[in-house]
Design a protein around this motif. Structure first.
Motif, PDB file in Angstrom:
ATOM      1  N   ALA A  35      18.223  34.846  39.280  1.00 54.03           N
ATOM      2  CA  ALA A  35      19.257  35.856  39.520  1.00 54.03           C
ATOM      3  C   ALA A  35      18.709  36.960  40.425  1.00 54.03           C
ATOM      4  O   ALA A  35      17.554  37.358  40.287  1.00 54.03           O
ATOM      5  CB  ALA A  35      19.738  36.467  38.202  1.00 54.03           C
ATOM      6  N   THR A  36      19.542  37.416  41.334  1.00 56.48           N
ATOM      7  CA  THR A  36      19.250  38.623  42.092  1.00 56.48           C
ATOM      8  C   THR A  36      20.024  39.736  41.410  1.00 56.48           C
ATOM      9  O   THR A  36      21.246  39.641  41.245  1.00 56.48           O
ATOM     10  CB  THR A  36      19.670  38.476  43.568  1.00 56.48           C
ATOM     11  OG1 THR A  36      18.964  37.363  44.132  1.00 56.48           O
ATOM     12  CG2 THR A  36      19.345  39.737  44.348  1.00 56.48           C
ATOM     13  N   VAL A  37      19.293  40.757  40.953  1.00 53.56           N
ATOM     14  CA  VAL A  37      19.879  41.816  40.127  1.00 53.56           C
ATOM     15  C   VAL A  37      19.662  43.166  40.803  1.00 53.56           C
ATOM     16  O   VAL A  37      18.546  43.485  41.217  1.00 53.56           O
ATOM     17  CB  VAL A  37      19.234  41.817  38.716  1.00 53.56           C
ATOM     18  CG1 VAL A  37      19.819  42.926  37.858  1.00 53.56           C
ATOM     19  CG2 VAL A  37      19.402  40.456  38.051  1.00 53.56           C
ATOM     20  N   SER A  38      20.725  43.946  40.905  1.00 51.16           N
ATOM     21  CA  SER A  38      20.636  45.311  41.441  1.00 51.16           C
ATOM     22  C   SER A  38      20.882  46.304  40.320  1.00 51.16           C
ATOM     23  O   SER A  38      21.702  46.053  39.431  1.00 51.16           O
ATOM     24  CB  SER A  38      21.670  45.522  42.551  1.00 51.16           C
ATOM     25  OG  SER A  38      21.426  44.635  43.621  1.00 51.16           O
ATOM     26  N   LYS A  39      20.157  47.443  40.369  1.00 50.87           N
ATOM     27  CA  LYS A  39      20.282  48.474  39.340  1.00 50.87           C
ATOM     28  C   LYS A  39      20.389  49.847  39.983  1.00 50.87           C
ATOM     29  O   LYS A  39      19.881  50.074  41.086  1.00 50.87           O
ATOM     30  CB  LYS A  39      19.053  48.496  38.419  1.00 50.87           C
ATOM     31  CG  LYS A  39      18.817  47.253  37.623  1.00 50.87           C
ATOM     32  CD  LYS A  39      17.534  47.385  36.823  1.00 50.87           C
ATOM     33  CE  LYS A  39      17.147  46.083  36.195  1.00 50.87           C
ATOM     34  NZ  LYS A  39      15.741  46.083  35.803  1.00 50.87           N
ATOM     35  N   ALA A  40      20.991  50.780  39.252  1.00 48.54           N
ATOM     36  CA  ALA A  40      20.987  52.206  39.584  1.00 48.54           C
ATOM     37  C   ALA A  40      20.305  52.927  38.433  1.00 48.54           C
ATOM     38  O   ALA A  40      20.624  52.680  37.258  1.00 48.54           O
ATOM     39  CB  ALA A  40      22.403  52.730  39.766  1.00 48.54           C
ATOM     40  N   PHE A  41      19.337  53.804  38.753  1.00 44.45           N
ATOM     41  CA  PHE A  41      18.531  54.511  37.756  1.00 44.45           C
ATOM     42  C   PHE A  41      18.917  55.990  37.705  1.00 44.45           C
ATOM     43  O   PHE A  41      19.249  56.584  38.730  1.00 44.45           O
ATOM     44  CB  PHE A  41      17.044  54.410  38.115  1.00 44.45           C
ATOM     45  CG  PHE A  41      16.477  53.036  37.957  1.00 44.45           C
ATOM     46  CD1 PHE A  41      15.790  52.681  36.811  1.00 44.45           C
ATOM     47  CD2 PHE A  41      16.623  52.087  38.957  1.00 44.45           C
ATOM     48  CE1 PHE A  41      15.263  51.413  36.664  1.00 44.45           C
ATOM     49  CE2 PHE A  41      16.104  50.819  38.826  1.00 44.45           C
ATOM     50  CZ  PHE A  41      15.423  50.480  37.673  1.00 44.45           C
ATOM     51  N   HIS A  42      18.774  56.565  36.490  1.00 46.55           N
ATOM     52  CA  HIS A  42      19.096  57.976  36.252  1.00 46.55           C
ATOM     53  C   HIS A  42      18.037  58.568  35.329  1.00 46.55           C
ATOM     54  O   HIS A  42      17.515  57.886  34.456  1.00 46.55           O
ATOM     55  CB  HIS A  42      20.469  58.109  35.608  1.00 46.55           C
ATOM     56  CG  HIS A  42      21.503  57.229  36.238  1.00 46.55           C
ATOM     57  ND1 HIS A  42      22.083  57.503  37.441  1.00 46.55           N
ATOM     58  CD2 HIS A  42      22.004  56.031  35.838  1.00 46.55           C
ATOM     59  CE1 HIS A  42      22.922  56.530  37.758  1.00 46.55           C
ATOM     60  NE2 HIS A  42      22.892  55.626  36.807  1.00 46.55           N
ATOM     61  N   GLY A  43      17.713  59.830  35.518  1.00 46.33           N
ATOM     62  CA  GLY A  43      16.702  60.482  34.678  1.00 46.33           C
ATOM     63  C   GLY A  43      15.456  60.766  35.486  1.00 46.33           C
ATOM     64  O   GLY A  43      15.543  61.178  36.645  1.00 46.33           O
ATOM     65  N   ASP A  44      14.277  60.531  34.883  1.00 50.59           N
ATOM     66  CA  ASP A  44      13.022  60.757  35.598  1.00 50.59           C
ATOM     67  C   ASP A  44      12.855  59.804  36.777  1.00 50.59           C
ATOM     68  O   ASP A  44      12.096  60.080  37.701  1.00 50.59           O
ATOM     69  CB  ASP A  44      11.825  60.603  34.647  1.00 50.59           C
ATOM     70  CG  ASP A  44      11.767  61.699  33.590  1.00 50.59           C
ATOM     71  OD1 ASP A  44      12.274  62.817  33.846  1.00 50.59           O
ATOM     72  OD2 ASP A  44      11.210  61.440  32.509  1.00 50.59           O
ATOM     73  N   LEU A  45      13.541  58.670  36.739  1.00 47.29           N
ATOM     74  CA  LEU A  45      13.625  57.742  37.870  1.00 47.29           C
ATOM     75  C   LEU A  45      15.040  57.853  38.417  1.00 47.29           C
ATOM     76  O   LEU A  45      16.009  57.625  37.685  1.00 47.29           O
ATOM     77  CB  LEU A  45      13.389  56.290  37.436  1.00 47.29           C
ATOM     78  CG  LEU A  45      11.989  55.895  36.998  1.00 47.29           C
ATOM     79  CD1 LEU A  45      11.709  56.314  35.574  1.00 47.29           C
ATOM     80  CD2 LEU A  45      11.821  54.408  37.133  1.00 47.29           C
ATOM     81  N   GLU A  46      15.185  58.209  39.671  1.00 47.15           N
ATOM     82  CA  GLU A  46      16.493  58.317  40.321  1.00 47.15           C
ATOM     83  C   GLU A  46      16.479  57.427  41.544  1.00 47.15           C
ATOM     84  O   GLU A  46      15.652  57.614  42.436  1.00 47.15           O
ATOM     85  CB  GLU A  46      16.777  59.767  40.762  1.00 47.15           C
ATOM     86  CG  GLU A  46      17.101  60.722  39.650  1.00 47.15           C
ATOM     87  CD  GLU A  46      18.514  60.565  39.096  1.00 47.15           C
ATOM     88  OE1 GLU A  46      19.389  59.976  39.769  1.00 47.15           O
ATOM     89  OE2 GLU A  46      18.723  61.029  37.970  1.00 47.15           O
ATOM     90  N   GLY A  47      17.353  56.435  41.572  1.00 47.25           N
ATOM     91  CA  GLY A  47      17.388  55.570  42.736  1.00 47.25           C
ATOM     92  C   GLY A  47      18.008  54.235  42.416  1.00 47.25           C
ATOM     93  O   GLY A  47      18.762  54.092  41.449  1.00 47.25           O
ATOM     94  N   THR A  48      17.671  53.243  43.244  1.00 49.59           N
ATOM     95  CA  THR A  48      18.215  51.907  43.103  1.00 49.59           C
ATOM     96  C   THR A  48      17.086  50.890  43.175  1.00 49.59           C
ATOM     97  O   THR A  48      15.969  51.208  43.598  1.00 49.59           O
ATOM     98  CB  THR A  48      19.240  51.607  44.209  1.00 49.59           C
ATOM     99  OG1 THR A  48      18.590  51.718  45.476  1.00 49.59           O
ATOM    100  CG2 THR A  48      20.433  52.555  44.135  1.00 49.59           C
ATOM    101  N   SER A  49      17.389  49.666  42.773  1.00 47.49           N
ATOM    102  CA  SER A  49      16.400  48.602  42.879  1.00 47.49           C
ATOM    103  C   SER A  49      17.104  47.283  43.109  1.00 47.49           C
ATOM    104  O   SER A  49      18.304  47.134  42.843  1.00 47.49           O
ATOM    105  CB  SER A  49      15.535  48.509  41.619  1.00 47.49           C
ATOM    106  OG  SER A  49      16.278  47.962  40.553  1.00 47.49           O
ATOM    107  N   VAL A  50      16.321  46.324  43.589  1.00 48.68           N
ATOM    108  CA  VAL A  50      16.754  44.934  43.653  1.00 48.68           C
ATOM    109  C   VAL A  50      15.611  44.095  43.098  1.00 48.68           C
ATOM    110  O   VAL A  50      14.443  44.361  43.371  1.00 48.68           O
ATOM    111  CB  VAL A  50      17.164  44.502  45.077  1.00 48.68           C
ATOM    112  CG1 VAL A  50      15.991  44.560  46.034  1.00 48.68           C
ATOM    113  CG2 VAL A  50      17.797  43.118  45.059  1.00 48.68           C
ATOM    114  N   ALA A  51      15.973  43.132  42.243  1.00 50.57           N
ATOM    115  CA  ALA A  51      14.974  42.298  41.574  1.00 50.57           C
ATOM    116  C   ALA A  51      15.349  40.835  41.704  1.00 50.57           C
ATOM    117  O   ALA A  51      16.536  40.474  41.702  1.00 50.57           O
ATOM    118  CB  ALA A  51      14.878  42.663  40.094  1.00 50.57           C
ATOM    119  N   GLU A  52      14.326  40.015  41.786  1.00 45.60           N
ATOM    120  CA  GLU A  52      14.496  38.570  41.655  1.00 45.60           C
ATOM    121  C   GLU A  52      14.010  38.229  40.259  1.00 45.60           C
ATOM    122  O   GLU A  52      12.862  38.535  39.897  1.00 45.60           O
ATOM    123  CB  GLU A  52      13.695  37.846  42.725  1.00 45.60           C
ATOM    124  CG  GLU A  52      14.140  36.445  42.976  1.00 45.60           C
ATOM    125  CD  GLU A  52      15.547  36.311  43.571  1.00 45.60           C
ATOM    126  OE1 GLU A  52      16.112  35.218  43.437  1.00 45.60           O
ATOM    127  OE2 GLU A  52      16.080  37.281  44.146  1.00 45.60           O
TER     128      GLU A  52
END
Length: 136
Positions: A35-52
């Protein structure tokens, strides 16, 4: 001599996309998927990611391993960095999770970070804990 400072950071995340393909599905055992998974982060980590993410599982247990590139800020420092993490859940005990920052993958303000990362996704929501070390 470099002074290493450790920080424990927390945040929440939302899964914003999940594109999964089964790549092995024998009749006699559980399927395995990518799966290719995208996330949005909030808190001490702010941003986005993409994962395999590679997954395997059944009603009796499941597991995953992932390589994930984060882009954003961690504790106010901006850049990109790669996490590798995974987990095993046998359905009878506390899930086993693991994860690390991949050394040398940080850019800009995230260069030089090292440490551990763990994810939890349960009745309390989707949470991330990052224990980082950075030279000062």
């Amino acid at each position: 001599m470099t002074d290493m400072t450790e920080h424990v950071l927390t945040g929440t995340f939302d899964i914003t996309a999940w594109d999964e393909t089964v790549y092995d599905a024998p009749e006699s055992s559980p399927p395995m998927a990518r799966a290719t998974v995208s996330k949005a982060f909030h808190g001490d980590l702010e941003g986005t990611s993409v994962a395999e993410v590679l997954t395997a599982g059944s009603a009796e247990g499941r597991g995953y391993v992932a390589s994930e590139r984060f882009s954003g800020t961690i504790n106010g420092r901006a850049g990109t960095i790669v996490f590798q993490h995974g987990g095993i859940d046998d359905g009878t005990s506390e899930p086993f999770t693991f994860g690390r920052i991949v050394a040398g993958t940080g850019t800009a303000g995230l260069a030089g970070l090292s440490g551990e990362i763990t994810y939890a996704h349960d009745e309390h929501g989707a949470r991330v804990t990052l224990r980082i070390r950075a030279g000062s």
